[in-house]
Design a protein around this motif. Structure first.
Motif, short mmCIF file in Angstrom:
data_model
loop_
_atom_site.label_atom_id
_atom_site.label_comp_id
_atom_site.label_asym_id
_atom_site.label_seq_id
_atom_site.Cartn_x
_atom_site.Cartn_y
_atom_site.Cartn_z
N PRO A 99 48.59 -27.78 2.72
CA PRO A 99 50.02 -27.62 2.36
C PRO A 99 50.96 -28.56 3.13
O PRO A 99 52.14 -28.61 2.82
CB PRO A 99 50.30 -26.16 2.73
N LEU A 100 50.45 -29.31 4.11
CA LEU A 100 51.38 -30.03 4.99
C LEU A 100 52.27 -31.04 4.28
O LEU A 100 53.44 -31.18 4.63
CB LEU A 100 50.62 -30.72 6.12
N ASN A 101 51.75 -31.76 3.30
CA ASN A 101 52.61 -32.75 2.63
C ASN A 101 53.71 -32.08 1.82
O ASN A 101 54.77 -32.68 1.61
CB ASN A 101 51.79 -33.66 1.71
N VAL A 102 53.45 -30.86 1.38
CA VAL A 102 54.47 -30.16 0.61
C VAL A 102 55.53 -29.59 1.54
O VAL A 102 56.73 -29.74 1.31
CB VAL A 102 53.83 -29.05 -0.25
N ILE A 103 55.10 -29.00 2.66
CA ILE A 103 56.11 -28.37 3.52
C ILE A 103 56.76 -29.35 4.49
O ILE A 103 57.82 -29.08 5.02
CB ILE A 103 55.60 -27.12 4.26
N LYS A 104 56.12 -30.50 4.71
CA LYS A 104 56.75 -31.54 5.55
C LYS A 104 56.77 -32.84 4.76
O LYS A 104 56.06 -33.80 5.11
CB LYS A 104 55.96 -31.73 6.85
N PRO A 105 57.54 -32.91 3.70
CA PRO A 105 57.45 -34.09 2.83
C PRO A 105 57.85 -35.37 3.55
O PRO A 105 58.65 -35.35 4.47
CB PRO A 105 58.45 -33.77 1.70
N GLY A 106 57.21 -36.46 3.13
CA GLY A 106 57.61 -37.78 3.64
C GLY A 106 56.96 -38.17 4.96
O GLY A 106 57.11 -39.29 5.42
N LEU A 107 56.23 -37.25 5.60
CA LEU A 107 55.67 -37.59 6.91
C LEU A 107 54.18 -37.96 6.83
O LEU A 107 53.59 -38.39 7.81
CB LEU A 107 55.84 -36.42 7.89
N ASN A 108 53.61 -37.77 5.66
CA ASN A 108 52.21 -38.14 5.46
C ASN A 108 51.29 -37.46 6.47
O ASN A 108 50.44 -38.12 7.06
CB ASN A 108 52.10 -39.67 5.55
N GLN A 109 51.47 -36.18 6.66
CA GLN A 109 50.62 -35.46 7.62
C GLN A 109 49.52 -34.63 6.96
O GLN A 109 48.77 -33.93 7.64
CB GLN A 109 51.48 -34.55 8.51
N GLY A 110 49.43 -34.69 5.63
CA GLY A 110 48.39 -33.93 4.93
C GLY A 110 47.01 -34.35 5.43
O GLY A 110 46.77 -35.52 5.67
#
Ligand code: GLC
Length: 545
Positions: A389-400
């Protein structure tokens, strides 16, 4: 096949298995325990086996999988997706018969919001399980109790309408933080360890431990003066997390856990802990080693984020080795895991081969992430295929973290021999080339290099038990060190630059292995080693191995 089981002191390498992605046995596109059982021969004992003595499983417990198992809803069972406790016992027996130790993940900081403890805890303020979690009143204006942030985005506090308080979640809101100040919670955690040790598990990787103790007055974290609000900056870095983690009782709580570990013969616990930047690395590491060096140790992840250069790697390794007490402390160097982009994608293929030589020749207990032995790259995951879920909850940071969790590549088949159906994450690509079946046939492949290195290490007292000394401490391009044990010495020479480099070696030296097997460095008559770009070699002396 009954291989003698080694003590942890003799284990030459640990292999991390991300269970969803290792081997699917029941055709649902997700890896499982029976799949791992069918692949044990690859790990040790089979023809051309990799040769690891221990495996560590990312969580296998029942979980709603909001964070893919790091949100545990029952610590003492196996999620049906992976199989049953009986499957786990069979796997344990099969691993032990081959002389492979089994280590499991342990998630002490938080549970799933669906854990029965949390379900009860949130029913009322006077529920007996209320104090199992970290609840706090709002500020007078109704806002969160303090400014603490969740690593996974936004405030670390979530409002609960029913009971009119906030609960703390350092990670997802589906992962409420346990309240370690409550002795009952600590007792529960200790009995969970006993449950798994009684079953025969050999070791524990303890997740996110720095958070188990927090400031008891819930004081705000101070602002990070170095933070700049650039578009790709992670807001989590806007604070220095000095109150929300590394609390005053951290090492005491961990000590209670290692007291349990110590009650069993030859069990260990490895703490997950990243370099912090707030504390000196010396204080941080020695704090964790100080918990109980007989049975526990922290990972060393410094090699993951730093610049790929000889001075940078020499610096962290020399400093780390320098403050360790070599008779007591076991280093655990790790260059990749399920939270970090793949090694090859971070540094490049030849450079990753260099890292393989480095990792398997340093002292201590190396931990290798599945697929890194093949040189697997990050997968390319389209937004519609994303699972983490990381790219969805932290968009733009490319942490998925999906790119590093793609299925293991066993063969050139449609689904890489991982499954008979479309896997839960797409394959990382190039699996027609980068797979176990193909690479095991090539003498100069990435896999052949790893297998050789692990085999060499397994047989080498110098590498497993020898001392360490950095050589030539100001060379800008080449990092080198020597390992020694009794009269034996091995020199490791790593060219971190993209040019050929010459390096003087003592008379009588010879190249035992090069990271570039097809074209290894030669030593001239004048005793000069001629390294290729990014080449790493192990150099033996005439009288040594
Ligand atoms: C650790 C795990 C990571 C997980 C987090 C929360 O950092 O390695 O995968 O998301 O803890 O449990």
């Amino acid at each position: 096949m009954n291989a003698p089981s080694k003590t942890w002191k003799d284990v030459n390498a640990v292999y991390q298995i991300y269970p969803r992605s290792f081997q699917d046995s029941n055709g649902d596109g997700v890896g499982d325990l029976r799949g791992v059982i069918s692949r044990l021969d690859y790990l040790k004992g089979g023809e051309g086996a990799l040769g690891v003595d221990a495996i560590w499983f990312s969580p296998l417990f029942p979980s709603p999988m909001a964070d893919f198992g790091y949100d545990v809803s029952n610590y003492c069972d196996i999620d049906p997706l992976f199989g049953t406790l009986d499957d786990f016992k069979e796997l344990l027996a099969g691993a032990h018969a081959r002389g492979i130790k089994v280590m499991i993940d342990f998630v002490p900081n938080h549970t799933s919001h669906e854990h029965p403890w949390f379900r009860e805890s949130k029913t009322s303020r006077d529920n007996p399980k209320r104090e199992y979690y970290t609840w706090a009143d709002p500020k007078p204006d109704g806002s969160a109790p303090n400014n603490w942030l969740s690593i996974f985005g936004g405030s670390a506090w979530e409002w609960d309408e029913t009971t009119g308080q906030y609960y703390l979640h350092t990670f997802l809101k589906e992962q409420p933080d346990l309240n370690w100040r409550n002795p009952a919670v600590r007792q529960e955690m200790q009995s969970i360890l006993r449950f798994w040790f009684d079953m025969g598990v050999d070791g524990i990787r303890a997740d996110a431990v720095r958070w188990v103790s927090k400031d008891e007055h819930y004081r705000d974290d101070p602002k990070n003066p170095a933070f700049t609000d650039a578009p790709n900056a992670d807001p989590f870095a806007s604070l220095l997390h000095v109150q929300s983690r590394f609390g005053p009782h951290l090492f005491e709580y961990l000590r209670e856990l290692t007291d349990v570990v110590e009650q069993y013969p030859d069990k260990i616990m490895i703490f997950e802990d990243y370099p912090d930047g707030v504390f000196t690395s010396r204080d941080q590491y020695l704090g964790f080693y100080g918990v109980n060096p007989r049975v526990s140790m922290p990972f060393n992840f410094e090699g993951i984020g730093r610049e790929f250069s000889a001075p940078s790697f020499r610096h962290f390794i020399t400093e780390f080795q320098g403050f360790l007490d070599v008779d007591q402390h076991t280093p655990v160097y790790c260059f990749g895991n399920h939270d970090q982009p793949r090694l090859v994608s971070r540094v490049g293929e030849r450079q990753a081969r260099l890292v393989a030589v480095l990792q398997t020749t340093l002292p201590g207990l190396p931990v290798v992430y599945y697929g890194d032995e093949l040189g697997m790259k990050n997968g390319i995951i389209r937004p519609s295929e994303e699972q983490d879920p990381l790219n969805v909850i932290k968009p733009g940071l490319n942490q998925g973290r999906d790119p590093e969790r793609t299925p293991m590549q066993w063969s050139a088949d449609e689904y890489a021999g991982f499954s008979t159906v479309k896997p839960w994450l797409p394959l990382a690509g190039q699996h027609d080339e980068v797979n176990v079946a193909t690479l095991s046939q090539k003498y100069d492949s990435f896999l052949a290099l790893y297998t050789w290195l692990l085999d060499f290490r397994a047989r080498s007292d110098v590498l497993k038990h020898g001392g360490y000394q950095t050589l030539d401490s100001s060379n800008p391009h080449v990092f080198s060190f020597v390992r020694m044990h009794g009269n034996e010495q091995l020199m490791v020479v790593l060219n971190f630059s993209n040019r050929r480099r010459s390096y003087a070696v003592p008379p009588g030296s010879h190249v035992l292995i090069s990271s570039q097997q097809a074209n290894p460095a030669k030593i001239s008559r004048k005793h000069v080693l001629k390294l290729h770009p990014y080449e790493a070699v192990i150099v033996g002396q005439m009288h040594s191995a």
